[in-house]
Design a protein around this motif. Structure first.
Motif, mmCIF file in Angstrom:
data_model
loop_
_atom_site.group_PDB
_atom_site.id
_atom_site.type_symbol
_atom_site.label_atom_id
_atom_site.label_comp_id
_atom_site.label_asym_id
_atom_site.label_seq_id
_atom_site.Cartn_x
_atom_site.Cartn_y
_atom_site.Cartn_z
ATOM 1 N N PRO A 1 93.735 22.785 44.842
ATOM 2 C CA PRO A 1 93.439 21.555 45.564
ATOM 3 C C PRO A 1 92.330 21.702 46.607
ATOM 4 N N THR A 2 91.484 22.708 46.464
ATOM 5 C CA THR A 2 90.437 22.955 47.453
ATOM 6 C C THR A 2 89.565 21.718 47.691
ATOM 7 N N GLY A 3 89.261 20.969 46.638
ATOM 8 C CA GLY A 3 88.401 19.798 46.761
ATOM 9 C C GLY A 3 89.120 18.544 47.198
ATOM 10 N N GLY A 4 90.418 18.598 47.386
ATOM 11 C CA GLY A 4 91.202 17.430 47.777
ATOM 12 C C GLY A 4 92.526 17.404 47.028
ATOM 13 N N THR A 5 93.236 16.308 47.161
ATOM 14 C CA THR A 5 94.543 16.170 46.522
ATOM 15 C C THR A 5 94.435 16.401 45.023
ATOM 16 N N PHE A 6 95.403 17.128 44.491
ATOM 17 C CA PHE A 6 95.444 17.492 43.079
ATOM 18 C C PHE A 6 96.754 16.964 42.514
ATOM 19 N N SER A 7 96.720 16.358 41.329
ATOM 20 C CA SER A 7 97.935 15.803 40.726
ATOM 21 C C SER A 7 98.354 16.592 39.506
ATOM 22 N N SER B 1 93.942 26.687 50.035
ATOM 23 C CA SER B 1 93.923 25.322 50.538
ATOM 24 C C SER B 1 95.328 24.819 50.849
ATOM 25 N N THR B 2 95.423 23.977 51.873
ATOM 26 C CA THR B 2 96.685 23.304 52.186
ATOM 27 C C THR B 2 96.619 21.819 51.839
ATOM 28 N N ASN B 3 95.587 21.419 51.075
ATOM 29 C CA ASN B 3 95.561 20.050 50.552
ATOM 30 C C ASN B 3 96.749 19.878 49.615
ATOM 31 N N ALA B 4 97.215 18.648 49.477
ATOM 32 C CA ALA B 4 98.428 18.378 48.708
ATOM 33 C C ALA B 4 98.222 18.525 47.202
#
Length: 75
Positions: free
Chosen positions: A7-13, A35-38
């Motif tokens: 999820p480095t670039g942002g939220t990952f689903s 990353s600590t992005n969700a």
């Protein structure tokens, strides 16, 4: 089955298989970045331990999900 997620670039689903078609299936989801992005885990209309989604927000975290036939549980 293990899903490696970044999820480095942002939220990952991550979308889990349909629970009713995958009874006893286990799926692991791993954040393989710092990353600590969700990472949002979606169960396609069924529940994961009583909620429609689950989220992983810790770097390098791993969670295992198991289908009960009517939803998923975190094991």
């Amino acid at each position: 089955e293990i899903v490696l997620s970044d999820p480095t670039g942002g939220t990952f689903s991550v979308i889990l298989p349909v629970a009713s078609l995958s009874t006893n299936l286990e799926v692991g989801v791993k954040n393989h970045s710092n990353s600590t992005n969700a990472i949002i885990v979606d169960s396609q209309g069924t529940d994961i331990d009583g909620s429609p989604t689950d989220s992983i927000v810790t770097a390098r975290a791993y969670r295992q999900y198991k289908s009960t036939g009517t939803g998923f549980i975190v094991i």
